[in-house]
Design an enzyme around this catalytic site. Structure first.
Site, PDB file in Angstrom:
ATOM      1  N   ASP A  60       0.828  -1.203   0.000  1.00 32.56           N
ATOM      2  CA  ASP A  60       0.000   0.000   0.000  1.00 32.56           C
ATOM      3  C   ASP A  60       0.863   1.254   0.000  1.00 32.56           C
ATOM      4  O   ASP A  60       2.057   1.209   0.303  1.00 32.56           O
ATOM      5  CB  ASP A  60      -0.881   0.036   1.258  1.00 32.56           C
ATOM      6  CG  ASP A  60      -1.770  -1.186   1.389  1.00 32.56           C
ATOM      7  OD1 ASP A  60      -2.027  -1.836   0.365  1.00 32.56           O
ATOM      8  OD2 ASP A  60      -2.201  -1.468   2.521  1.00 32.56           O
ATOM      9  N   TYR A 118       5.938 -10.266   7.000  1.00 32.91           N
ATOM     10  CA  TYR A 118       5.812  -8.826   7.234  1.00 32.91           C
ATOM     11  C   TYR A 118       6.209  -8.493   8.668  1.00 32.91           C
ATOM     12  O   TYR A 118       6.057  -9.306   9.588  1.00 32.91           O
ATOM     13  CB  TYR A 118       4.373  -8.368   7.031  1.00 32.91           C
ATOM     14  CG  TYR A 118       3.915  -8.276   5.593  1.00 32.91           C
ATOM     15  CD1 TYR A 118       4.057  -7.093   4.873  1.00 32.91           C
ATOM     16  CD2 TYR A 118       3.323  -9.366   4.962  1.00 32.91           C
ATOM     17  CE1 TYR A 118       3.620  -6.996   3.560  1.00 32.91           C
ATOM     18  CE2 TYR A 118       2.878  -9.278   3.647  1.00 32.91           C
ATOM     19  CZ  TYR A 118       3.038  -8.093   2.951  1.00 32.91           C
ATOM     20  OH  TYR A 118       2.603  -8.004   1.652  1.00 32.91           O
TER      21      TYR A 118
END
Length: 254
Positions: A60, A118
């Site tokens: 994002d 992540y």
């Protein structure tokens, strides 16, 4: 990412890092302000022809990477190190290729990937100026580490993660069932670190999971509420996506 069956180095696999602060995410945009735009511009300058890259996945706007992977096709006869240096020289300082290697024509940055890891960082108190772009400040609020750890384990395993995702594009209907291999919540000095590994992730899924765990840590919802939200398969206002700047794509597994 082996060198077997390489067609004279036609297909190349690159691992790159970037500071996502000033970019509209990985995927290229008409406004030319995405990481992929800058990489394809650099390759165009090197090869004097448009080059299409395929990334392992989107990040994002504002999200960072230490291990984004992409591939592209083109002949190159000047050595791997020379290609790496050439790409670096044509990119802004906040995007840096870490490695590049020739791979089999069957290698595909997306479909060959087995999973991803992540890391989300949140600082107790206030983040210092040099940290501000890479983690969030928890300011003067108190957080319960053990409660967040306990709640995180409800998210491990194979589940429908619709409740921890955000609708992106109506024409893109992705299977909401994903497998989370592990999720850990640790504290290093004044920093909370949320690390998650899994087979795949929905749009804003990691940020939503972290947002939910932070609500548990603050005592605003109970530990068991995370399980209830997950089982509901419905997005709720209780779950707020944590800010993008705390998230980093650390590794893609092949």
């Amino acid at each position: 990412m082996k060198n077997e069956e390489v067609d004279s180095g036609k297909r190349w696999c690159c691992v790159c890092a970037y500071d996502g602060t000033n970019y509209a995410g990985w995927q290229k945009q008409p406004t030319n302000d995405a990481v992929q735009n800058k990489i394809e511009d650099a390759l165009h300058n090197i090869f004097s022809t448009p080059i299409r890259t395929i990334g392992a996945g989107r990040t994002d706007a504002g999200v960072h990477a230490n291990g984004q992977v992409f591939h592209f096709d083109h002949q190159w006869t000047h050595g791997v190190d020379n290609m790496l240096q050439a790409i670096r020289a044509h990119l802004p300082s906040d995007i840096c290729p870490l490695s590049i290697e020739p791979v089999s024509p069957s290698f595909h940055a997306i479909s060959s990937a087995k999973g991803k890891r992540y890391l989300y960082r949140a600082v107790r108190g206030w983040a210092m100026p040099q940290e501000q772009g890479f983690c969030i400040s928890l300011k003067n609020k108190s957080y319960d580490l053990e409660a967040m750890r306990e709640a995180s384990q409800f998210l491990v395993g194979t589940h429908d993660f619709s409740a921890f995702a955000v609708s992106h594009r109506k024409e893109e209907k992705e299977d909401p069932v994903k497998e989370i291999w592990s999720m850990t919540v640790n504290q290093k000095e004044r920093e909370f670190q949320f690390e998650v590994e899994g087979s795949g992730f929905l749009y804003k899924m990691v940020r939503s999971m972290v947002g939910g765990l932070l609500e548990v840590g603050r005592g605003r919802i109970e530990v068991d509420t995370i399980r209830e939200i997950l089982q509901s398969r419905k997005r709720t206002e209780v779950v707020v996506s944590a800010p993008a700047k705390g998230l980093c794509l650390e590794q893609v597994y092949y």
